[in-house]
Design an enzyme around this catalytic site. Structure first.
Site, PDB file in Angstrom:
ATOM      1  CE  LYS A 130      31.427  44.716  40.039  1.00 46.04           C
ATOM      2  NZ  LYS A 130      32.229  43.667  39.390  1.00 46.04           N
ATOM      3  CG  ASP A 140      33.298  41.118  43.499  1.00 45.71           C
ATOM      4  OD1 ASP A 140      33.557  40.149  42.754  1.00 45.71           O
ATOM      5  OD2 ASP A 140      33.069  42.258  43.065  1.00 45.71           O
ATOM      6  CD  GLU A 142      29.522  41.638  43.137  1.00 48.00           C
ATOM      7  OE1 GLU A 142      30.303  41.738  42.170  1.00 48.00           O
ATOM      8  OE2 GLU A 142      29.445  40.615  43.842  1.00 48.00           O
TER       9      GLU A 142
END
Length: 248
Positions: free
Chosen positions: A111, A78, A109
């Site tokens: 999320k 990401d 990442e």
């Protein structure tokens, strides 16, 4: 209140405002966008904007694949923090960017929240980068050459809006952090609940107040301590052409 205290109070509030604004943007995306993929892409872009605003220009930040000179490739990451001064990206096609492993400082990442599954997922993504091969060659200077140096450990983390556990970033969260060496998460931020890092060996946790800026300043300090990425052996990447060439 003294003038110095007043200045500090203003700065503290300004930092809190940045965190509040980012939290609001992510919350708005989560409530107004139905498709999970589109929602994730928007949240990812908000984090990219924050990193680009606060990291010095020597660092580039992008969603990317990481590749090596042996043909290895990571999962799609990401948010990759990589060198922008010495290292070009390779094989870029529209939104697909490929970054040489030697150029990478950190991977994250993005999320919606912290939970066991997302922590494990972020750890697996980190491992896919850390297991790649990294070259290092001597650097020539006016007086001779600096010997090749060993690549530094790549920083890995997770970025979320909140924790899914009632105790926020506390014992339950800590007990679910990945433990395999390649999957270790060095840091992270859950906007509504706090931030954490283990940059100095011991896990340190910060509460929600000022968590975002605390996280960014701690990350800046860590990146600063890493110095500059290693010098890439470009001949190793050039050899890919010979390795795949068919015999006449």
């Amino acid at each position: 209140m003294t003038a110095e205290q007043s200045d500090l109070a203003w700065m503290h509030q300004a930092f809190i405002d940045v965190q509040t604004e980012l939290s609001f943007k992510i919350q708005r995306a989560n409530s107004s966008i139905g498709h999970s993929g589109a929602k994730g892409a928007v949240n990812e872009e908000h984090w990219l904007e924050i990193f680009r605003a606060y990291l010095p220009n020597r660092y580039e930040v992008a969603s990317a694949f990481v590749i090596d000179s042996l043909g290895g490739r990571s999962h799609q990451i990401d948010l990759v923090v990589y060198d922008r001064h010495y290292t070009p990206t390779l094989l870029d096609q529209q939104s697909h960017r490929y970054v040489p492993a030697e150029a990478v400082y950190a991977v994250f990442e993005c999320k919606p929240h912290l939970d066991k599954a997302y922590l494990q997922y972020a750890g697996e993504k980190a491992a896919s980068v850390r297991r790649l091969h990294r070259t290092s060659v001597a650097i020539t200077h006016a007086g001779g050459a600096y010997s090749p140096r060993a690549p530094f450990p790549i920083v890995a983390g997770i970025l979320t809006a909140r924790s899914s556990w009632a105790d926020g970033i506390d014992d339950t969260f800590i007990n679910h952090l990945p433990t395999e060496a390649d999957e270790l998460l060095d840091c992270g931020c859950a906007l509504n609940d706090g931030a954490f890092d283990r940059f100095e060996g011991e896990l340190k946790v910060r509460g929600a107040d000022g968590a975002l800026i605390h996280f960014l300043f701690r990350l800046l300090g860590k990146l600063q301590s890493l110095g500059t990425v290693t010098a890439i052996d470009w001949s190793a990447y050039a050899s890919i052409l010979d390795a795949t060439k068919e015999e006449p």
